[in-house]
Design an enzyme around this catalytic site. Structure first.
Site, PDB file in Angstrom:
ATOM      1  N   THR A   1     -57.287  75.275 -70.433  1.00 46.67           N
ATOM      2  CA  THR A   1     -56.788  76.364 -69.592  1.00 46.67           C
ATOM      3  C   THR A   1     -57.047  75.958 -68.143  1.00 46.67           C
ATOM      4  OG1 THR A   1     -58.899  77.491 -69.492  1.00 46.67           O
ATOM      5  CG2 THR A   1     -57.467  78.085 -71.319  1.00 46.67           C
TER       6      THR A   1
ATOM      7  N   LYS B   1     -58.466  98.602 -58.977  1.00 49.21           N
ATOM      8  CA  LYS B   1     -59.165  99.805 -59.428  1.00 49.21           C
ATOM      9  C   LYS B   1     -59.471 100.684 -58.215  1.00 49.21           C
ATOM     10  CE  LYS B   1     -61.034  97.198 -63.278  1.00 49.21           C
ATOM     11  NZ  LYS B   1     -60.955  95.785 -62.877  1.00 49.21           N
TER      12      LYS B   1
ATOM     13  N   TRP C   1     -56.360 102.916 -62.329  1.00 46.73           N
ATOM     14  CA  TRP C   1     -55.908 101.527 -62.314  1.00 46.73           C
ATOM     15  C   TRP C   1     -54.484 101.435 -61.773  1.00 46.73           C
ATOM     16  CZ3 TRP C   1     -57.656  98.358 -67.198  1.00 46.73           C
ATOM     17  CH2 TRP C   1     -59.053  98.388 -67.261  1.00 46.73           C
TER      18      TRP C   1
HETATM   19  P1  ADP Z   1     -53.743  79.651 -67.228  1.00 53.85           P
HETATM   20  O1  ADP Z   1     -54.681  80.798 -67.311  1.00 53.85           O
HETATM   21  O2  ADP Z   1     -54.310  78.342 -67.543  1.00 53.85           O
HETATM   22  O3  ADP Z   1     -52.741  79.730 -66.130  1.00 53.85           O
HETATM   23  P2  ADP Z   1     -52.001  80.337 -69.366  1.00 53.85           P
HETATM   24  O4  ADP Z   1     -50.677  79.746 -69.115  1.00 53.85           O
HETATM   25  O5  ADP Z   1     -52.616  80.213 -70.663  1.00 53.85           O
HETATM   26  O6  ADP Z   1     -52.876  79.699 -68.427  1.00 53.85           O
HETATM   27  O7  ADP Z   1     -51.986  81.828 -68.851  1.00 53.85           O
HETATM   28  C1  ADP Z   1     -51.946  82.899 -69.710  1.00 53.85           C
HETATM   29  C2  ADP Z   1     -51.875  84.170 -68.942  1.00 53.85           C
HETATM   30  O8  ADP Z   1     -50.698  84.219 -68.159  1.00 53.85           O
HETATM   31  C3  ADP Z   1     -51.791  85.387 -69.800  1.00 53.85           C
HETATM   32  O9  ADP Z   1     -53.059  85.780 -70.251  1.00 53.85           O
HETATM   33  C4  ADP Z   1     -51.161  86.413 -68.860  1.00 53.85           C
HETATM   34  O10 ADP Z   1     -52.129  86.992 -68.020  1.00 53.85           O
HETATM   35  C5  ADP Z   1     -50.263  85.559 -68.030  1.00 53.85           C
HETATM   36  N1  ADP Z   1     -48.886  85.661 -68.524  1.00 53.85           N
HETATM   37  C6  ADP Z   1     -48.220  84.811 -69.323  1.00 53.85           C
HETATM   38  N2  ADP Z   1     -46.958  85.223 -69.536  1.00 53.85           N
HETATM   39  C7  ADP Z   1     -46.814  86.377 -68.848  1.00 53.85           C
HETATM   40  C8  ADP Z   1     -45.748  87.314 -68.665  1.00 53.85           C
HETATM   41  N3  ADP Z   1     -44.554  87.138 -69.200  1.00 53.85           N
HETATM   42  N4  ADP Z   1     -45.998  88.402 -67.911  1.00 53.85           N
HETATM   43  C9  ADP Z   1     -47.199  88.604 -67.337  1.00 53.85           C
HETATM   44  N5  ADP Z   1     -48.225  87.773 -67.460  1.00 53.85           N
HETATM   45  C10 ADP Z   1     -48.047  86.671 -68.209  1.00 53.85           C
END
Ligand code: ADP
Length: 536
Positions: free
Chosen positions: A185, A438, A443
């Site tokens: 990640t 917040k 929220w």
């Molecule tokens: P990193 O945290 O490494 O950037 P990820 O690509 O795994 O990696 O990120 C996942 C996060 O991205 C999700 O937990 C969410 O918060 C956000 N996310 C992914 N797709 C969407 C979406 N379509 N709308 C809103 N948030 C999103």
């Protein structure tokens, strides 16, 4: 009593074997780092993946060893995906956009034995090489003619490594639960964490992205993943495409609007996938030139929320924008948005509102939203809480890490996202729990505030963040970047909120910036924005 059916292991090599037998001539087209277009069929790809697999053996790489890649979307990277995992080793894709110290942390934590790198990233590795104590050597993914002069120790040339090796071999029989790929990640709020995918999870995820109500790839499609192969395996497309015989088009480092439109047009791309930031550039280019890729019919948008203005822009061009949500921990696809019979018939306004949600789970994934006490909330589209997930391609624990709070509830993974689920099973992300604002115990969704700003005709990009406030704890402010040549005062943009959200949700202040910081995966870097603007 047991069933009497065959159990073939769900291995990644079996995907390639299938593509060779039934779609061997279907093309993989790459815009290379070196410049020219490279094209060959899945059968050629498999032959070279087998040469690579045997080269791995010669380098002493075997089952369980981890091999790093620092590379764009290109055919050699696909060869690595299959050649490394095919022998039971683990293909560790490294995101070159991370900070240098994150990259060295990741490489050392994973104990990468070798790193395969595109020419582009040789200078980056040269700076880090001293710290990469476990790495035995570096392989530059090019031919002899393009090998750069480098201070990297133990450097090999990819094409020389493959040359002369047999193009045939039987892939070894592997346990479908064996590790196949590793992705960290991006760790915007702490150390990057490794997610170790298995052959089984990868194959099941690839099958699922091909569902008609997911990416829906077919043998008549041409897919161009803009999402990098170093960002959660290009969302599974490099496995999903050969599985159905879809043509695969890889853009290399050429990700600007003009290059993408040209490549999409020349190769007849029907389906593409990526984060909203790349689509901003593509849409700007289409708007400027009036030319869109003529066969493009579907754009999968995920990684961060797709703003309504973006969805509308694609719709106007006659291109279906499909919203999806996922995470590195989910391989990545969790939910994706296609209408049901019921929602398709709704009045346009309601239909559009539903299309903006992140979507419904694929079979193989289960989701729930829980309150602060861990109690599941009803599917009413209103009650929001922590989103939890379980399924065949969901991370059960992080690589070489103690169990974390993300896995406190047995059998479920806590995503760190705040969401609602409606009566039709459509999930909507309210915010990342760390980004939600917040204010006085209530929220405010930063995504909602950003979507409004982006709907303003002068605004190109917007970030809503919390600013520390003595009275309310936090108050929303919004930082915007204007479209080139556009003018709007902060007061005008602030006034644009009137009537669109409750009065107390309106941002206290609008700031205009030249650019916004992004993470290595193309999301707004909210930690940095809060550091700059959020201190009150
Ligand atoms: P990193 O945290 O490494 O950037 P990820 O690509 O795994 O990696 O990120 C996942 C996060 O991205 C999700 O937990 C969410 O918060 C956000 N996310 C992914 N797709 C969407 C979406 N379509 N709308 C809103 N948030 C999103």
């Amino acid at each position: 009593m047991l069933g009497q059916m065959m159990t073939l292991p769900l291995t990644i090599s079996s995907v390639l074997d299938f593509a060779v037998r039934f779609h061997g001539k279907t093309e993989v087209v790459s815009k290379t780092v070196e410049g020219p277009i490279h094209r060959y069929g899945y059968a050629d790809l498999a032959a070279r993946a087998k040469q690579l697999a045997q080269a791995m053996g010669a380098l002493g790489i075997g089952p369980g060893d981890i091999v790093g890649t620092l590379a764009w979307n290109g055919y050699r990277h696909v060869e690595l995906y299959y050649g490394i995992s095919g022998i039971g080793a683990v293909c560790h894709t490294i995101n070159p956009r991370l900070f240098a110290e994150q990259i060295s942390y990741i490489v050392n934590h994973a104990e990468d034995r070798y790193i395969f790198t595109d020419i582009t990233f040789v200078p980056l590795l040269e700076k880090l090489a001293d710290q990469l104590t476990k790495v035995q050597g570096f392989v530059v993914m090019t031919d002899r003619a393009h090998m750069p002069a480098t201070t990297l120790p133990n450097v090999l040339c990819y094409e020389e490594l493959l040359a002369g090796r047999p193009t045939t071999m039987e892939w070894p029989a592997l346990d479908e639960n064996a590790a196949a790929a590793l992705c960290y990640t991006s760790g915007t709020t702490g150390r990057p964490r490794g997610v170790l995918y298995s052959h089984r999870s990868t194959v099941l995820h690839a099958m699922a992205i091909n569902f008609p109500d997911a990416f829906g790839l077919t043998a008549r499609d041409t897919v161009l993943p803009v999402v990098p192969m170093f960002h959660v395996n290009a969302w599974g497309t490099a496995y999903g495409a050969p599985m159905v015989g879809a043509k695969l088009v890889l853009p290399g480092p050429h990700l600007d609007g003009a290059s993408l439109v040209q490549l999409m047009e020349e190769e007849g791309v029907t389906t593409t996938a990526g984060v909203p930031t790349v689509w901003l550039n593509l849409l700007a280019h289409i708007e400027e030139t009036g030319r869109k890729p003529s066969r493009l019919s579907k754009v999968v948008i995920g990684g961060s929320a797709c703003p309504p203005a973006m969805m509308e822009a694609f719709e106007k061009l006659g291109i279906q924008a499909v919203h999806a949500w996922g995470m590195t921990e989910l391989s990545p696809l969790g939910v994706i948005n296609h209408p049901t019979v019921g929602t398709e018939m709704l009045p346009e306004e309601q239909r559009k509102a539903i299309a903006l949600k992140q979507g419904r789970p694929l079979f193989g994934i289960d989701i729930k939203v829980v309150d602060a006490a861990g109690q599941e909330l009803p599917f009413d589209g209103a009650g929001f809480g922590t989103l939890k997930v379980r399924g065949h391609w969901v991370c059960d624990s992080y690589f070489r890490q103690e169990r974390l709070a993300t896995h406190d509830e047995p059998g479920w993974f806590d995503t760190g996202d705040v969401a609602t689920i409606d009566a039709n099973g459509f999930m909507q992300i309210v915010d990342r729990s760390k980004d939600v604002i917040k204010s006085g115990g209530e929220w405010i969704s930063s995504i909602d505030l950003e979507n409004i700003a982006i709907a303003h005709p002068a605004v190109r990009e917007a970030a809503a963040i919390a600013r520390i406030d003595p009275k309310w704890g936090e108050r929303p402010i919004i930082v915007v970047v204007l479209k080139p040549g556009a003018t709007a005062t902060p007061q005008e943009i602030r006034a644009f909120y009137s009537g669109k959200v409750a009065k107390w949700c309106e941002p206290d202040e609008v700031l205009v910036a030249d650019s916004l910081p992004h993470t290595a995966t193309g999301k707004l870097l909210k930690t940095e924005l809060r550091r700059i603007y959020g201190r009150g």
